[in-house]
Write an enzyme that holds these catalytic residues in place. Structure first.
Site, PDB file in Angstrom:
ATOM      1  N   THR A 214      16.775 -32.547   0.175  1.00  0.00           N
ATOM      2  CA  THR A 214      15.543 -31.950  -0.330  1.00  0.00           C
ATOM      3  C   THR A 214      15.194 -30.699   0.448  1.00  0.00           C
ATOM      4  O   THR A 214      15.583 -30.541   1.605  1.00  0.00           O
ATOM      5  CB  THR A 214      14.350 -32.913  -0.176  1.00  0.00           C
ATOM      6  OG1 THR A 214      14.091 -33.118   1.226  1.00  0.00           O
ATOM      7  CG2 THR A 214      14.589 -34.223  -0.872  1.00  0.00           C
ATOM      8  N   ASP A 215      14.431 -29.832  -0.191  1.00  0.00           N
ATOM      9  CA  ASP A 215      13.665 -28.875   0.582  1.00  0.00           C
ATOM     10  C   ASP A 215      12.681 -29.694   1.414  1.00  0.00           C
ATOM     11  O   ASP A 215      12.388 -30.846   1.113  1.00  0.00           O
ATOM     12  CB  ASP A 215      12.931 -27.898  -0.343  1.00  0.00           C
ATOM     13  CG  ASP A 215      12.606 -26.583   0.351  1.00  0.00           C
ATOM     14  OD1 ASP A 215      12.548 -26.563   1.601  1.00  0.00           O
ATOM     15  OD2 ASP A 215      12.400 -25.572  -0.343  1.00  0.00           O
ATOM     16  N   TRP A 216      12.148 -29.099   2.458  1.00  0.00           N
ATOM     17  CA  TRP A 216      11.373 -29.860   3.436  1.00  0.00           C
ATOM     18  C   TRP A 216      10.069 -30.368   2.802  1.00  0.00           C
ATOM     19  O   TRP A 216       9.150 -29.602   2.535  1.00  0.00           O
ATOM     20  CB  TRP A 216      11.098 -28.991   4.651  1.00  0.00           C
ATOM     21  CG  TRP A 216      12.121 -29.112   5.745  1.00  0.00           C
ATOM     22  CD1 TRP A 216      11.857 -29.253   7.072  1.00  0.00           C
ATOM     23  CD2 TRP A 216      13.548 -29.094   5.643  1.00  0.00           C
ATOM     24  NE1 TRP A 216      13.028 -29.345   7.793  1.00  0.00           N
ATOM     25  CE2 TRP A 216      14.081 -29.253   6.938  1.00  0.00           C
ATOM     26  CE3 TRP A 216      14.429 -29.001   4.575  1.00  0.00           C
ATOM     27  CZ2 TRP A 216      15.455 -29.307   7.203  1.00  0.00           C
ATOM     28  CZ3 TRP A 216      15.795 -29.042   4.825  1.00  0.00           C
ATOM     29  CH2 TRP A 216      16.293 -29.191   6.117  1.00  0.00           C
ATOM     30  N   GLY A 217      10.026 -31.686   2.558  1.00  0.00           N
ATOM     31  CA  GLY A 217       8.856 -32.302   1.953  1.00  0.00           C
ATOM     32  C   GLY A 217       8.880 -32.353   0.441  1.00  0.00           C
ATOM     33  O   GLY A 217       7.847 -32.579  -0.186  1.00  0.00           O
ATOM     34  N   ALA A 218      10.048 -32.198  -0.172  1.00  0.00           N
ATOM     35  CA  ALA A 218      10.126 -32.116  -1.636  1.00  0.00           C
ATOM     36  C   ALA A 218      10.311 -33.462  -2.323  1.00  0.00           C
ATOM     37  O   ALA A 218      10.371 -33.514  -3.545  1.00  0.00           O
ATOM     38  CB  ALA A 218      11.272 -31.184  -2.048  1.00  0.00           C
TER      39      ALA A 218
END
Length: 758
Positions: A230-234
């Protein structure tokens, strides 16, 4: 190692398996010490290494190690040089080995749908073919050093406004023709070790939950072999993510989501085999780095050597937008450097890619070092949109007293950064005023631009030359000096269009959406595809770039004039340096569909090559195209389709400057599905080769029954009004015009002709 990994997974507890599907912290995967499973480090920085040790974050707030900042993607794409960007990737890969970094998070290949996207500086292009080719070369460079990449952000992350929650509403065709191909090219040509999914929803489903995106397209259609993070926190729904094809959640520790995975397996909501497959993909990459790291024990991060590379690369990326002869500047000229960016250049963007640069040399520093005859006026600050009357007056008087005035203008950090989009396309008003006033007193005014995305330039016609340096990395000052004084010739070409005004952009009415959805109503008409098809003037076109020498492109030849489904054609042209300086030209090949297929842009880039030439030298440049080069995404077929017919091969040095052309005839045996029912029109039946014979028979029969059809089919003197009306008539309407036909029998006849009863 694959069998060993499978054995390791067999020895893991369910909890250990789940734990490996999230990071240990901001930058590391998890280890399983009990089984000797190591962790690896990932790091931000598509254009440099942003390795953080403590106080980790992903927004560029806290410092990272001292590293070399190379030109951002907005600049490197303008080089149109795949060999150059591969070399940059190799250098960054070597730096990663020296710093024990296993995966670098990049490149970023999202399409520049709007000039306002705050992160455009980190993306390559508005054109997916160019973005994909540049990305593949960068990835091959980094991964040649046994370091992974994470191509991002998959997919349709084209704005910063509510990027973590909004839904991009995009047609299937636009996805496959515009927003997917850069990823597809990179996957097929370079197999990035990882893919990073975006935050946003796509047609209502978060990218992290999207099976069509992460499995059907990425793995099944393109053959991706690595893991998806994931993108960070996605993350949205962690269990659904595993099912969809999302392996790694970042950052970590994802304690809560790890527990959800365990609970789902225990309850039967998630098959343990699916979890095992995710863990296996992660461990394959972990061990790929760990097992090869020893081969690079002698890797050294030589910051001075890599800085010199950054200078050279920046020089290759600069785009000379216009020039009335004032550039290059002769050594005996008295020159004024005006503007804060001359002393403190803006050379990189803000946010997660922000590099703690080892060294930055400004253009003013370099001019002083080289004993140039240069005086300096700061005029405006680099961090505010303001200018005092005194500073303006001082700058004007200095400009009046010299032979050449060079204004260093651009977009400050507070205008352009990750996290928010630009409000408009303008330079700060203080800079515009400065340019306009200087141009009144000095005809030899040069504007050097430091920006990550297009600007409006209503002032352009009043200045002598404009040199686009983009965000050229920490070597931008030295490169600018070499370019201004003619030690090297500019050779960059724009990887994006510069519209005259923001309102001209095709996404203008639908950007950035209402906060919940974004309507990609322009479809495939992004950037030059829109401007060229609409014949809309732009300030500077996609592919545009001038030089200090001149070139001639001619003698176009094709290895064949007929394309089939599995064939290739080699296109060659001669490129001649007709000037008196060494220079580099970018040959660009576009394809234009002339088959009459609706909804196709007037031309699309399908090949390019950069070539270096001495004065008077001629070289032959060859580019190969295939049937995919002619094709569009046919949603009925769920695949690429190039109709039979004529295609023009166009070669030039920008999208709006085509210098030679030739025709290719495509002959395909593939035909799209054809559903026959009462809504099928007469014209559709007439033009499809499968139904043409049955159509002729039907029309002859109708002509005998109806005067209207007889008049329309009269070979000597057809009634053209009736001809056109009948073309658009659906089968179901025949009875409305007094024609006695068995409609079910007619439809069945045509269905048999196309081999379908659907």
């Amino acid at each position: 190692m694959s069998n060993s990994i499978k054995n390791i997974i067999k020895d893991m507890t369910l909890e250990e398996k789940a734990s490996l599907c999230s990071g240990a912290d901001f930058w590391h995967t998890k280890a399983v010490e009990r089984l000797g499973v190591p962790a690896i480090m990932v790091s931000d920085g598509p254009h440099g290494l942003r390795k953080q040790a403590e106080e980790a974050d992903h927004l560029g707030i806290n410092d990272s190690i001292s590293a070399v900042c190379f030109p951002a993607a907005c600049a490197t794409a303008a080089s149109f040089d795949v060999d150059l960007i591969r070399e940059m990737g190799e250098t960054i890969g070597n730096e990663c080995q020296a710093e024990n970094v296993g995966v670098v998070l990049g490149p970023a290949v999202n399409i520049k749908r709007s000039p306002l996207c705050g992160r455009n500086f980190e993306y390559f292009s508005e054109d997916p073919f160019l973005a994909g080719e540049m990305a593949a070369s960068y990835i091959n460079g980094v991964q040649s050093k046994d370091v992974g990449t994470s191509i991002k952000h998959f997919a349709v992350n084209n704005q910063e406004y509510r990027r973590m929650s909004t839904s991009a509403e995009v047609s299937e065709r636009a996805l496959h023709e515009i927003y997917f191909p850069a990823f597809e090219i990179a996957v097929k040509k370079s197999q990035p070790w990882t893919v990073m999914c975006s935050y946003n929803k796509i047609n209502g489903t978060y990218a992290s939950d999207n099976k069509y995106l992460l499995t059907d397209v990425l793995r099944d259609m393109w053959g991706f072999e690595g893991f998806v993070m994931t993108d960070w926190g996605a993350v949205d729904d962690r269990v659904q993510g595993i099912k969809a094809g999302l392996e790694l959640e970042m950052p970590g520790p994802g304690t809560l989501n790890d527990k959800k995975i365990v609970e789902a397996v225990k309850s039967g909501a998630l098959e343990e085999d699916k979890l095992d497959a995710a863990v296996e993909k992660i461990l394959e990459i972990v061990y790929r780095f760990v097992d090869n790291h020893g081969k690079h024990a002698d890797a050294v991060f030589d910051r001075d050597k890599d800085h010199d590379k950054a200078v050279r690369i920046a020089g290759e990326c600069a785009v000379l937008l216009q020039n009335n002869g004032v550039l290059p500047i002769a050594a005996d000229k008295k020159v004024a450097y005006i503007g804060g960016f001359a002393k403190t250049p803006r050379y990189q963007g803000g946010g997660s890619s922000h590099i703690n640069s080892s060294k930055v040399v400004s253009a003013l520093d370099e001019a002083i070092k080289r004993n140039r005859n240069v005086e300096f006026a700061p005029a405006f600050p680099i961090d505010a949109d303001s200018i005092t009357e005194k500073d303006l007056t001082d700058a004007i008087e200095l400009a009046r007293s010299v032979d050449v005035a060079v204004i260093f203008a651009g977009l400050p950090d507070f205008i352009e950064s990750e996290g928010y989009d630009r409000a408009d396309m303008k330079l700060p008003s203080a800079q515009i005023k400065l340019i306009e006033e200087i141009a009144k007193v000095q005809k030899n005014t040069v504007v050097v631009l430091h920006n990550g995305s297009p600007i409006e330039a209503d002032w352009a016609d009043n200045v002598g030359a404009i040199l686009e340096m983009y965000l050229g990395g920490q070597g931008v000052g030295e490169a600018t000096d070499k370019l201004l004084f003619g030690e090297i010739s500019p050779s960059g070409h724009l990887a994006e269009s510069f519209p005259c005004h923001l309102e001209d952009n095709p996404s203008y009415l639908n950007f950035p959406g209402d906060g919940r959805t974004i309507d990609y109503a322009e479809g495939v008409y992004v950037g030059y595809r829109y401007y060229d098809t609409k014949k809309m003037p732009v300030r500077w076109a996609f592919g545009h770039g001038l030089s200090y020498t001149t070139f001639k492109i001619d003698n176009l030849k094709l290895s064949g004039s007929i394309m089939t489904d599995n064939s290739e054609i080699e296109v060659s042209v001669d490129v001649n340096n007709t000037g008196d300086r060494v220079g580099k030209e970018v040959v660009q090949l576009y394809v234009s569909d002339r088959t009459g297929t609706s909804g196709r842009p007037v031309k699309e880039l399908k090949g390019f090559k950069k070539v270096s030439l001495n004065p008077g030298e001629t070289k032959t440049v060859s580019i190969t195209i295939d049937s995919r080069s002619l094709a569009y995404w046919n949603s009925d077929m769920k695949g690429w389709y190039a109709p039979s017919g004529n295609y023009e091969i166009l070669v030039g040095d920008s999208s709006d400057h085509i210098l030679c052309s030739a025709s290719v005839q495509n002959e395909t045996r593939v035909l799209p599905p054809f559903k026959i029912d009462g809504a099928t029109t007469i014209e559709e039946l007439a033009t499809d080769p499968r139904t043409a014979k049955a159509y002729e028979k039907m029309m002859n029969e109708l002509a005998q029954k109806s005067g209207m059809f007889a008049a329309a089919t009269d070979k000597e003197n057809p009634d053209m009004m009736l001809v056109e009306m009948i073309k658009g008539m659906p089968l179901k309407s025949l009875a409305s015009f007094g024609v006695d036909v068995d409609m079910e029998a007619v439809i069945e006849t045509f269905q048999k002709a196309v081999g379908s009863n659907d």
